[in-house]
Design a protein around this motif. Structure first.
Motif, PDB file in Angstrom:
ATOM      1  N   TRP A  38       0.827  -1.216   0.000  1.00 61.84           N
ATOM      2  CA  TRP A  38       0.000   0.000   0.000  1.00 61.84           C
ATOM      3  C   TRP A  38       0.857   1.260   0.000  1.00 61.84           C
ATOM      4  O   TRP A  38       0.539   2.224  -0.692  1.00 61.84           O
ATOM      5  CB  TRP A  38      -0.946   0.006   1.196  1.00 61.84           C
ATOM      6  N   ILE A  58      -7.793  -3.733  -2.243  1.00 62.03           N
ATOM      7  CA  ILE A  58      -8.816  -3.482  -1.229  1.00 62.03           C
ATOM      8  C   ILE A  58      -9.414  -4.790  -0.728  1.00 62.03           C
ATOM      9  O   ILE A  58      -9.641  -4.974   0.458  1.00 62.03           O
ATOM     10  CB  ILE A  58      -9.887  -2.509  -1.764  1.00 62.03           C
ATOM     11  N   GLY A  61      -7.440  -6.270   1.869  1.00 68.40           N
ATOM     12  CA  GLY A  61      -7.403  -5.549   3.141  1.00 68.40           C
ATOM     13  C   GLY A  61      -6.573  -4.282   3.112  1.00 68.40           C
ATOM     14  O   GLY A  61      -5.477  -4.262   2.575  1.00 68.40           O
ATOM     15  N   ILE A  62      -7.139  -3.229   3.700  1.00 63.13           N
ATOM     16  CA  ILE A  62      -6.424  -1.949   3.792  1.00 63.13           C
ATOM     17  C   ILE A  62      -5.760  -1.881   5.156  1.00 63.13           C
ATOM     18  O   ILE A  62      -6.426  -2.100   6.171  1.00 63.13           O
ATOM     19  CB  ILE A  62      -7.411  -0.766   3.641  1.00 63.13           C
ATOM     20  N   ASN A  64      -4.498  -0.516   8.635  1.00 64.74           N
ATOM     21  CA  ASN A  64      -5.197   0.454   9.472  1.00 64.74           C
ATOM     22  C   ASN A  64      -4.723   1.890   9.306  1.00 64.74           C
ATOM     23  O   ASN A  64      -5.524   2.816   9.353  1.00 64.74           O
ATOM     24  CB  ASN A  64      -5.085   0.040  10.942  1.00 64.74           C
ATOM     25  N   HIS A  66      -3.848   3.394   6.729  1.00 63.96           N
ATOM     26  CA  HIS A  66      -4.354   4.027   5.498  1.00 63.96           C
ATOM     27  C   HIS A  66      -5.872   3.935   5.369  1.00 63.96           C
ATOM     28  O   HIS A  66      -6.458   4.464   4.448  1.00 63.96           O
ATOM     29  CB  HIS A  66      -3.746   3.348   4.268  1.00 63.96           C
ATOM     30  N   ARG A  67      -6.507   3.239   6.310  1.00 58.08           N
ATOM     31  CA  ARG A  67      -7.925   2.889   6.139  1.00 58.08           C
ATOM     32  C   ARG A  67      -8.830   4.113   5.978  1.00 58.08           C
ATOM     33  O   ARG A  67      -9.607   4.189   5.032  1.00 58.08           O
ATOM     34  CB  ARG A  67      -8.382   2.036   7.324  1.00 58.08           C
ATOM     35  N   TRP A  71     -10.967   4.857   2.536  1.00 56.70           N
ATOM     36  CA  TRP A  71     -12.434   4.908   2.604  1.00 56.70           C
ATOM     37  C   TRP A  71     -12.932   6.256   2.083  1.00 56.70           C
ATOM     38  O   TRP A  71     -13.885   6.321   1.309  1.00 56.70           O
ATOM     39  CB  TRP A  71     -12.923   4.722   4.049  1.00 56.70           C
ATOM     40  N   ILE A 160     -12.348   4.603  13.558  1.00 59.20           N
ATOM     41  CA  ILE A 160     -11.350   4.435  12.496  1.00 59.20           C
ATOM     42  C   ILE A 160     -10.766   5.767  12.037  1.00 59.20           C
ATOM     43  O   ILE A 160      -9.565   5.912  11.896  1.00 59.20           O
ATOM     44  CB  ILE A 160     -11.956   3.670  11.295  1.00 59.20           C
ATOM     45  N   LEU A 241     -14.260  -4.664   9.566  1.00 66.91           N
ATOM     46  CA  LEU A 241     -13.492  -3.620   8.883  1.00 66.91           C
ATOM     47  C   LEU A 241     -13.090  -4.070   7.480  1.00 66.91           C
ATOM     48  O   LEU A 241     -13.115  -3.289   6.526  1.00 66.91           O
ATOM     49  CB  LEU A 241     -12.259  -3.226   9.707  1.00 66.91           C
ATOM     50  N   ARG A 242     -12.752  -5.347   7.350  1.00 65.38           N
ATOM     51  CA  ARG A 242     -12.386  -5.875   6.029  1.00 65.38           C
ATOM     52  C   ARG A 242     -13.603  -5.872   5.092  1.00 65.38           C
ATOM     53  O   ARG A 242     -13.493  -5.604   3.905  1.00 65.38           O
ATOM     54  CB  ARG A 242     -11.830  -7.298   6.174  1.00 65.38           C
ATOM     55  N   ASP A 245     -14.101  -2.292   3.997  1.00 64.37           N
ATOM     56  CA  ASP A 245     -13.127  -1.907   2.962  1.00 64.37           C
ATOM     57  C   ASP A 245     -13.757  -2.110   1.587  1.00 64.37           C
ATOM     58  O   ASP A 245     -13.712  -1.246   0.713  1.00 64.37           O
ATOM     59  CB  ASP A 245     -11.857  -2.780   3.038  1.00 64.37           C
TER      60      ASP A 245
END
Length: 329
Positions: A38, A58, A61-62, A64, A66-67, A71, A160, A241-242, A245
């Motif tokens: 990422w 994505i 998984g992003i 955390n 960069h989440r 988003w 987040i 959270l995944r 994403d």
């Protein structure tokens, strides 16, 4: 062992630390590898264009760190925020609807009682941020105002982003664009999507659909919270959270993929049910255990297990299900 997870949620009494540790040590390796990829993708300029590569990233998984940023970008929230500078703060300073404030206040203490960051004793106490975001949103989208379930979604966004204004614009992206009409007073979109899931189960897991019909169990009894809370408090935090994403990038069909995967994977278990309460209980149980905790393998499954699932199919089903609901009136 830590009784509180990294997001501030207290772990339940019966939490299985051993299997969680085993999973997390493996997952940490994945996260580290993803984080490097990422960072290269973002190259420090904090912007991305939608592409197959980004979609693939994505789905895997992003990280955390960069989440919140990703988003914001992929949901369109970033653009909206930049085009409306100061709008969020103006909403908070403007005239207020007392009934709305009352409804939001009532739900404050019910929001994540098991999260230490939302306790009155916490410093900072995230209840203040949550209250502001919901009040602003209720005045921004008067047709929706405030509905139960929104407090949980906004709460997760705050955990987040750690930023009120960003949480507001992400909430707007979800309620205004990504989820069709889930939180309007009539909740037509929500009821429609529960029926759509029923139709998809008929197509993809017919034995379960048949069981539901035989015992006259309405889908809304077993899955409405999946849709309303977008799996919050239903699946483990990392897994939610995944899912989010992908939800921000690919839209509402992700919810169907998750629901179908849970049902398909547990088909044999669900089919053991012999009566109404039994079925409801099985649906509670299928959202627990290692299958859902292992979020990385779970996410791979949601894109393979249900088979092909196009937006065209979903929209066609939505049309017929909505018409049916409206005719029942």
């Amino acid at each position: 062992f830590c009784r509180v997870d990294p997001y501030g949620f207290e772990r339940p009494e019966d939490f299985d630390y051993a299997s969680y540790e085993a999973f997390f040590s493996r997952y940490l390796v994945v996260l580290t590898r993803r984080a490097i990829k990422w960072s290269k993708l973002l190259k420090g300029n904090n912007s991305i264009q939608k592409s197959l590569k980004v979609k693939r990233y994505i789905r895997k998984g992003i990280p955390n760190e960069h989440r919140a940023l990703i988003w914001m970008i992929v949901s369109g929230a970033q653009t909206n925020m930049e085009q409306n500078p100061g709008y969020y703060h103006r909403l908070l300073e403007g005239e207020k609807n007392d009934k709305l404030l009352e409804a939001i206040k009532t739900d404050m203490n019910r929001t994540f009682p098991d999260n230490v960051k939302f306790r009155k004793t916490a410093d900072p106490c995230l209840q203040h941020a949550l209250y502001n975001v919901l009040v602003a949103y209720g005045h921004h989208n008067k047709a929706v105002g405030y509905c139960q379930g929104m407090n949980f979604i906004a709460g997760y966004l705050i955990l987040i982003t750690k930023n009120e204004e960003e949480s507001f614009w992400l909430l707007d992206a979800l309620i205004g664009r990504i989820l069709p009409d889930y939180y309007s007073p009539a909740m037509l979109g929500l009821k429609t999507d529960q029926e759509v899931l029923g139709e998809l189960v008929k197509m993809k897991v017919p034995a379960v659909a048949e069981l539901m019909e035989r015992h006259e169990v309405m889908w809304t009894l077993v899955v409405s919270r999946w849709f309303i809370c977008l799996f919050i408090d239903i699946l483990p935090v990392e897994t939610v959270l995944r899912i989010w994403d992908c939800l921000f990038y690919e839209g509402s069909k992700i919810i169907f993929r998750v629901a179908l995967t849970l049902i398909k994977q547990n088909q044999a278990f669900i089919l053991e049910a012999t009566n109404f309460p039994d079925i409801c209980d099985k649906f509670k149980q299928i959202t627990k255990g290692t299958f859902v905790t292992e979020c990385h393998s779970f996410m791979q499954k949601i894109f393979t297990d249900p088979g092909s699932l196009s937006m065209t199919t979903i929209n066609k089903l939505r049309e017929t299900c909505r018409e049916k609901l409206l005719s029942q009136g």
